[in-house]
Design an enzyme around this catalytic site. Structure first.
Site, short mmCIF file in Angstrom:
data_model
loop_
_atom_site.label_atom_id
_atom_site.label_comp_id
_atom_site.label_asym_id
_atom_site.label_seq_id
_atom_site.Cartn_x
_atom_site.Cartn_y
_atom_site.Cartn_z
N HIS A 122 0.87 -1.18 0.00
CA HIS A 122 0.00 0.00 0.00
C HIS A 122 0.91 1.23 0.00
O HIS A 122 2.02 1.18 0.53
CB HIS A 122 -0.83 -0.05 1.29
CG HIS A 122 -1.89 0.99 1.42
ND1 HIS A 122 -1.62 2.28 1.79
CD2 HIS A 122 -3.23 0.92 1.24
CE1 HIS A 122 -2.76 2.96 1.84
NE2 HIS A 122 -3.75 2.16 1.51
N ASP A 199 3.46 -4.13 8.08
CA ASP A 199 2.19 -3.44 7.88
C ASP A 199 1.09 -4.48 8.04
O ASP A 199 0.86 -5.31 7.14
CB ASP A 199 2.17 -2.81 6.48
CG ASP A 199 0.80 -2.21 6.15
OD1 ASP A 199 -0.16 -2.42 6.90
OD2 ASP A 199 0.72 -1.53 5.10
N GLN A 202 -4.12 -5.23 7.19
CA GLN A 202 -5.09 -6.20 6.67
C GLN A 202 -5.02 -7.56 7.37
O GLN A 202 -5.83 -8.43 7.09
CB GLN A 202 -4.89 -6.41 5.16
CG GLN A 202 -5.13 -5.17 4.32
CD GLN A 202 -6.58 -4.68 4.32
OE1 GLN A 202 -7.49 -5.36 4.79
NE2 GLN A 202 -6.80 -3.48 3.82
N LYS A 225 -10.34 -0.88 10.67
CA LYS A 225 -10.49 -2.08 9.82
C LYS A 225 -10.78 -3.32 10.66
O LYS A 225 -10.94 -4.42 10.14
CB LYS A 225 -9.21 -2.31 9.01
CG LYS A 225 -8.93 -1.21 7.97
CD LYS A 225 -7.75 -1.59 7.12
CE LYS A 225 -7.11 -0.42 6.43
NZ LYS A 225 -7.86 0.07 5.28
N CYS A 365 -4.80 2.35 -3.57
CA CYS A 365 -3.59 2.92 -2.97
C CYS A 365 -2.39 1.99 -3.15
O CYS A 365 -1.52 1.89 -2.27
CB CYS A 365 -3.77 3.26 -1.50
SG CYS A 365 -5.08 4.44 -1.20
N1 7TS Z 1 -1.63 -0.74 4.62
C1 7TS Z 1 -2.52 -1.56 4.05
C2 7TS Z 1 -2.09 -2.95 3.66
C3 7TS Z 1 -3.82 -1.12 3.83
O1 7TS Z 1 -4.69 -1.94 3.25
C4 7TS Z 1 -4.18 0.19 4.21
C5 7TS Z 1 -5.54 0.76 3.91
C6 7TS Z 1 -3.22 0.99 4.84
C7 7TS Z 1 -1.95 0.49 5.01
C8 7TS Z 1 -3.53 2.36 5.32
O2 7TS Z 1 -4.42 2.30 6.39
P1 7TS Z 1 -4.97 3.64 7.03
O3 7TS Z 1 -5.90 3.18 8.09
O4 7TS Z 1 -3.79 4.37 7.57
O5 7TS Z 1 -5.64 4.39 5.94
N2 7TS Z 1 -6.18 0.16 2.82
C9 7TS Z 1 -7.30 0.63 2.22
C10 7TS Z 1 -7.89 -0.06 1.17
O6 7TS Z 1 -7.50 -1.11 0.73
N3 7TS Z 1 -8.96 0.65 0.76
O7 7TS Z 1 -9.06 1.77 1.50
C11 7TS Z 1 -8.02 1.76 2.42
#
Ligand code: 7TS
Length: 416
Positions: A122, A199, A202, A225, A365
Site C-alpha cells: 500500500h 504493515d 489487513q 479495519k 492505494c
Molecule cells: N496498509 C494496508 C495494507 C492497507 O490496506 C491500508 C488501507 C493501509 C496500510 C492504510 O491504512 P490507514 O488506516 O492508515 O488508511 N487500505 C485501504 C484499502 O484497501 N482501501 O481503502 C483503504
C-alpha cells in the site's frame, strides 16, 4: 460453532437498505462496520466519564485514565505484545509507519544503506520509505511479486545485504489478499542485522497475529479495519528496538522534566503520545478487541477462508472476468480483486451499488502494483469480513451477471 446469524445481529448497520435493497457490504478492506458494543463504548465514555487522561485526580479523570490504559492492555494481549508499554496509540497504520520513518529510520538509515520493501505495498508502506531513501541518500529495493501473486523469495539473500537497515513489508496485501511469510523474512533480516516493520493493516483484523512469534521489530495496524472506530490505530515497538526510537511529536504528556532550556522524556509508551490522545476511540478499540476475542480469531479466519473459497468458485463461473491473487487459500485473505474486460471498474462499482452491493474500484492505494504487475488501470475489489455470508456472495455474482448483460458481451464491450 460460528453462528453467522447471531454475529450479523451485532452490527446495526447490516439492517440498512441501500437503493431499496438490503445492504451487501463488501468493502471491508477499506473499513469495517462496527458492532453495537463498540458504538456503546463511545457513547458510554462521552455520557459517563469524559475527561482528560494521565493528569487529573478527580473521579472522571481517573476512570478515563483507567479505561484508556485498559484498552492498551487489551490491544497488547490481542497481538501478544510482551507488555502494554510496547503499544503506542496513533491515528492509523499510515501514522504508525510515518512515526517509524520520521524517527528511527531518519536517524538510523544512513547514506549508502538499504531499505527493502515489496512490490505489493500500500502507498502507506512505500511512500514514507521513498522519502527516507531520498533524504538520507539510501537505496530502496523491492522484493518481487511472482506469477502466483506471492512474494518471490529467490533473491532474498542478495537483497538482504549487510547494509540493509530495514525490511518493511505487508503481512497481507489489500489488493491480492496475499499473506506473506513474515516470520521467515524476519529471521533472514535479523541475520544481517536489519530491523523489520510489518504493515498489519489487513492481517490483524482477520487472523490471529502474534508479534513475538513473528519476531518483528515494528508492527502497524488500524482500528477502523478491525471493528473499531476511525481515528485510532496502533504501533507495536518491540523491547529490542524501543530504546532506539526518539519521540515523533514533542509537547505535553511525553515529557518528564522540563526547564526553559531542555526536556527529558517520559517512559514509553507516553514518550510517543504527545498531547491529548484520542481517548474515546482508544477505549472503543478496546471494546472491538473484546468483540473479536469473543468470536475467536481462529474462527474468524476459518469463516473467511471458507467464504473466499466459495467466492472464487463463483467468480470462476463468470466469463471474461480475471481475478488476481494466490489460489492457495492458506496464504490468502478475504480479498478478491477482479477485472472485467471492456468495463471500467468504476462503472462496475456504480452498477453494483444499485443492487445494494458496496465494493471498491480503483488502484486501492497500490498504484505501482495494479499498473505494472496486474497491467490494468484499476481493478474492482470485493473484500469480506466476519459478518459476510455465502448468500451475499450470490447477490454479488448475480449483480455482476446483470452488469455484464447491461454492458453487452465482451466483443461489444471491446468495440465500444
Ligand atoms: N496498509 C494496508 C495494507 C492497507 O490496506 C491500508 C488501507 C493501509 C496500510 C492504510 O491504512 P490507514 O488506516 O492508515 O488508511 N487500505 C485501504 C484499502 O484497501 N482501501 O481503502 C483503504
Amino acid at each position: 460453532m460460528y453462528d453467522i446469524a447471531q454475529v450479523r445481529k451485532d452490527f446495526p448497520i447490516l439492517n440498512r437498505m441501500v437503493n431499496n435493497v438490503p445492504l451487501v457490504y463488501l468493502d471491508n478492506a477499506a473499513t469495517s462496520q462496527k458492532p453495537a458494543s463498540v458504538i456503546a463504548a463511545l457513547v458510554d465514555y462521552y455520557e459517563q466519564y469524559n475527561a482528560n487522561v494521565h493528569r487529573g485526580a478527580h473521579t472522571l479523570a481517573m476512570e478515563a485514565t483507567m479505561a484508556y490504559e485498559e484498552a492498551r492492555e487489551k490491544v497488547a494481549a490481542f497481538i501478544n505484545a510482551p507488555s502494554p508499554e510496547n503499544i503506542v496509540f496513533v491515528r492509523n497504520t499510515t501514522e504508525a509507519i510515518n512515526l517509524v520513518a520520521h524517527t528511527w529510520a531518519a536517524e538510523r538509515v544512513g547514506a549508502g544503506d538499504r531499505i527493502v520493501t515489496t512490490e505489493m505495498e500500500h502507498h502507506s508502506n512505500l511512500v514514507p520509505w521513498q522519502h527516507v531513501a531520498r533524504t538520507n541518500d539510501a537505496e530502496l529495493r523491492l522484493m518481487a511479486v511472482g506469477p502466483d501473486y506471492t512474494l518471490d523469495l529467490s533473491d532474498l539473500d542478495e537483497l538482504l545485504s549487510p547494509s540493509t537497515r530495514l525490511v518493511a513489508l505487508t503481512h497481507m496485501s489489500n489488493v491480492l489478499g496475499t499473506i506473506t511469510p513474515v516470520k521467515e523474512i524476519t529471521e533472514a533480516a535479523h541475520r544481517v542485522g536489519a530491523r523489520v516493520l510489518v504493515d498489519a493493516a489487513q492481517s490483524v483484523p482477520h487472523m490471529p497475529v502474534d508479534v513475538q512469534e513473528m519476531g518483528c521489530d515494528f508492527m502497524a495496524f488500524s482500528g477502523h479495519k478491525m471493528a473499531g472506530p476511525t481515528g485510532i490505530g496502533g504501533l507495536y515497538i518491540s523491547p529490542d528496538v524501543i530504546d532506539e526510537v526518539e519521540p515523533f511529536l514533542r509537547g505535553g504528556e511525553m515529557v518528564l522534566e522540563v526547564t526553559y532550556e531542555s526536556a527529558t522524556w517520559n517512559r514509553p509508551p507516553m514518550k510517543f503520545e504527545a498531547g491529548t490522545p484520542n481517548i474515546a476511540d482508544a477505549i472503543a478499540l478496546g471494546a472491538a478487541v473484546d468483540y473479536l476475542s469473543g468470536l475467536g480469531m481462529e474462527q474468524v479466519r476459518e469463516h473467511e477462508i471458507a467464504l473466499t473459497g466459495y467466492a472464487l468458485e463463483r467468480f470462476h463461473e463468470l466469463e471474461d472476468v480475471e481475478t488476481y491473487g494466490p489460489t492457495d487459500l492458506s496464504v490468502r485473505g478475504g480479498v478478491v480483486s477482479f477485472y472485467m474486460s471492456g468495463i471500467h471498474p468504476h462503472d462496475i462499482s456504480q452498477v453494483l451499488d444499485s443492487f445494494g452491493v458496496a465494493i471498491r474500484a480503483g488502484h486501492h492505494c497500490a498504484m505501482p502494483l495494479v499498473r505494472s504487475k496486474l497491467h490494468v488501470p484499476a481493478t474492482a475489489r470485493a473484500s469480506f469480513y466476519l459478518y459476510n455470508t455465502e448468500q451475499e456472495v450470490d447477490v454479488l455474482i448475480s449483480a455482476l451477471r446483470q452488469t455484464m448483460e447491461y454492458f453487452g458481451d465482451a466483443d461489444a464491450r471491446q468495440a465500444r
